[in-house]
Design a protein around this motif. Structure first.
Motif, PDB file in Angstrom:
ATOM      1  N   GLU A  92       5.291 -30.033 -18.315  1.00 33.59           N
ATOM      2  CA  GLU A  92       4.817 -30.867 -17.222  1.00 33.59           C
ATOM      3  C   GLU A  92       3.463 -31.421 -17.634  1.00 33.59           C
ATOM      4  O   GLU A  92       2.437 -30.748 -17.492  1.00 33.59           O
ATOM      5  N   ALA A  93       3.445 -32.604 -18.156  1.00 35.76           N
ATOM      6  CA  ALA A  93       2.168 -33.172 -18.608  1.00 35.76           C
ATOM      7  C   ALA A  93       2.355 -34.662 -18.806  1.00 35.76           C
ATOM      8  O   ALA A  93       3.484 -35.168 -18.883  1.00 35.76           O
ATOM      9  N   GLY A  94       1.263 -35.375 -18.898  1.00 30.09           N
ATOM     10  CA  GLY A  94       1.321 -36.816 -19.111  1.00 30.09           C
ATOM     11  C   GLY A  94       1.717 -37.124 -20.551  1.00 30.09           C
ATOM     12  O   GLY A  94       1.764 -36.240 -21.399  1.00 30.09           O
ATOM     13  N   PRO A  95       2.008 -38.410 -20.817  1.00 28.54           N
ATOM     14  CA  PRO A  95       2.479 -38.819 -22.145  1.00 28.54           C
ATOM     15  C   PRO A  95       1.490 -38.516 -23.280  1.00 28.54           C
ATOM     16  O   PRO A  95       1.913 -38.231 -24.391  1.00 28.54           O
ATOM     17  N   ALA A 101       1.664 -32.990 -28.489  1.00 27.69           N
ATOM     18  CA  ALA A 101       2.487 -31.791 -28.716  1.00 27.69           C
ATOM     19  C   ALA A 101       3.645 -32.108 -29.666  1.00 27.69           C
ATOM     20  O   ALA A 101       3.963 -31.329 -30.568  1.00 27.69           O
ATOM     21  N   ALA A 102       4.254 -33.270 -29.465  1.00 29.42           N
ATOM     22  CA  ALA A 102       5.382 -33.660 -30.315  1.00 29.42           C
ATOM     23  C   ALA A 102       4.945 -33.808 -31.768  1.00 29.42           C
ATOM     24  O   ALA A 102       5.599 -33.301 -32.684  1.00 29.42           O
ATOM     25  N   VAL A 103       3.831 -34.496 -31.987  1.00 32.16           N
ATOM     26  CA  VAL A 103       3.387 -34.749 -33.359  1.00 32.16           C
ATOM     27  C   VAL A 103       2.889 -33.459 -34.005  1.00 32.16           C
ATOM     28  O   VAL A 103       3.129 -33.208 -35.187  1.00 32.16           O
ATOM     29  N   LEU A 151       7.157 -44.796 -25.169  1.00 34.44           N
ATOM     30  CA  LEU A 151       7.547 -45.749 -24.123  1.00 34.44           C
ATOM     31  C   LEU A 151       7.027 -45.323 -22.747  1.00 34.44           C
ATOM     32  O   LEU A 151       6.560 -46.155 -21.965  1.00 34.44           O
ATOM     33  N   GLU A 152       7.105 -44.025 -22.492  1.00 31.78           N
ATOM     34  CA  GLU A 152       6.609 -43.496 -21.219  1.00 31.78           C
ATOM     35  C   GLU A 152       5.110 -43.806 -21.074  1.00 31.78           C
ATOM     36  O   GLU A 152       4.656 -44.239 -20.009  1.00 31.78           O
ATOM     37  N   GLY A 153       4.374 -43.603 -22.174  1.00 30.90           N
ATOM     38  CA  GLY A 153       2.931 -43.865 -22.146  1.00 30.90           C
ATOM     39  C   GLY A 153       2.609 -45.336 -21.945  1.00 30.90           C
ATOM     40  O   GLY A 153       1.606 -45.692 -21.315  1.00 30.90           O
ATOM     41  N   ASP A 158      -0.974 -45.374 -20.085  1.00 32.65           N
ATOM     42  CA  ASP A 158      -1.813 -44.474 -20.890  1.00 32.65           C
ATOM     43  C   ASP A 158      -1.959 -44.983 -22.324  1.00 32.65           C
ATOM     44  O   ASP A 158      -2.967 -44.764 -22.974  1.00 32.65           O
ATOM     45  N   PHE A 159      -0.913 -45.637 -22.812  1.00 28.79           N
ATOM     46  CA  PHE A 159      -0.926 -46.131 -24.191  1.00 28.79           C
ATOM     47  C   PHE A 159      -0.988 -47.654 -24.210  1.00 28.79           C
ATOM     48  O   PHE A 159      -0.465 -48.322 -23.322  1.00 28.79           O
TER      49      PHE A 159
END
Lengths: 209, 209
Positions: A92-95, A101-103, A151-153, A158-159
């Motif tokens: 549960e966190a923003g993009p 975390a993914a990278v 895409l979410e960001g 945010d991005f």
């Protein structure tokens, strides 16, 4: 336990009844090391059997060909990487935090498992077409997870990204290239590298260009 | 002309008197293609001779071994890449424009020459130690050029970089990984990719983290 074994090459504490499975696993580890050292085309089934301390005849009980072993390693490797990535972004966190975390996870996985990673990244082209297809499917899923976060960001603002597809490619590419040089004299800790690259990925999705 | 030939594999318009040089070049092109297709360890001198339309005996007049050909290709390849990079950054401009030019050039070179690049990046480990040394020297120079521009930008305050060494590595790594996948269905123009990556490198040296 199967996965740990082919990834690390360390013998699990297994009951004697698991001896046949272990022979199959020993062969996978031997194939992994032989492919990494000499390439798929530079490896013979004889090399692999010898690496596992087995005769070619004993090997054929478990695997019909080195193609079958490359396929198994590729599928297990991509599967492990994909599952690890899924767990990493399942929060549960923003993009921004999810991309980091993914990278972190994707870089860590490749650095930590750089021997198997080298094979599954560079010997991919030697998979027969019917073996390539399911592996390519997992690769697409991995790409989609990271692209989804980017895409979410973009959607949340945010991005700021010029080209989502190329930015995703660059992020994954940076981490995948790890397997070419890791470890080096100046960088041999997967966690340190993962932290650096996760911060760099954050920069790739920030800014205005 | 020598360089163009082994890079592109296209026959130059050469006088008949250059026929011996051309045979040596044909062998380099054949070695390049064989290494790219089957890896260094998966390639025999016989394969290379056949690829050049020559007998193994005729090949040995020009090259004593496939190691010698790998060395020659590696040295020519790295040399060409380095010279191209030097020209790209040789301009009266601030670090931001110079970094963009460097990354554009380095990415373009690898995408454009992805066949030879694959060999010189991935088969490097098969160079004998005395052959590896001069190639490693050119690699260090390439790294230094890019790191120099990053350091200059940090000094002038144009760039905000956490770790200069890792950032330089990431920039080069992103471009080098091109040789693993280029061209793809969605990206097959070296200039387009180079423009994207040069903008992304700019982001890597900007920001605050």
């Amino acid at each position: 336990m199967l996965r740990e074994y082919w990834l690390t090459g360390l013998h699990p504490d297994s009951p004697a009844s698991a001896i046949e499975t272990n022979a199959a696993n020993r062969l996978l580890v031997a194939a992994r090391d032989a492919f990494a050292a000499n390439g798929y085309k530079g490896t013979t089934t004889r090399d692999i059997a010898a690496g596992a301390g087995m005769s070619p005849a004993a090997m054929y009980i478990h695997y019909a060909s080195k193609q079958e072993m490359l396929f198994k390693l590729s599928l297990l490797g991509h599967g492990s990487c994909y599952e690890s990535l899924l767990q990493a972004v399942d929060m549960e966190a923003g993009p921004r935090r999810r991309l980091r975390a993914a990278v972190y996870d994707f870089t860590y996985w490749h650095a930590k498992h750089h021997v198997i990673s080298r094979t599954i990244q560079y010997e991919l082209k030697y998979l027969d077409e019917e073996n390539y297809r399911p592996v390519a499917e997992v690769r697409r899923k991995i790409h989609s997870v990271v692209e989804g976060v980017v895409l979410e960001g973009v959607r949340t603002g945010d991005f700021a990204v010029g080209d989502v597809s190329t930015t995703t490619l660059a992020i994954l590419s940076m981490a995948i290239d790890t397997v070419r040089w890791f470890p080096s004299r100046s960088m041999s800790d997967p966690a340190t590298l993962a932290a650096h690259y996760s911060a760099l990925a954050d920069r790739l999705v920030s800014g205005q260009s």
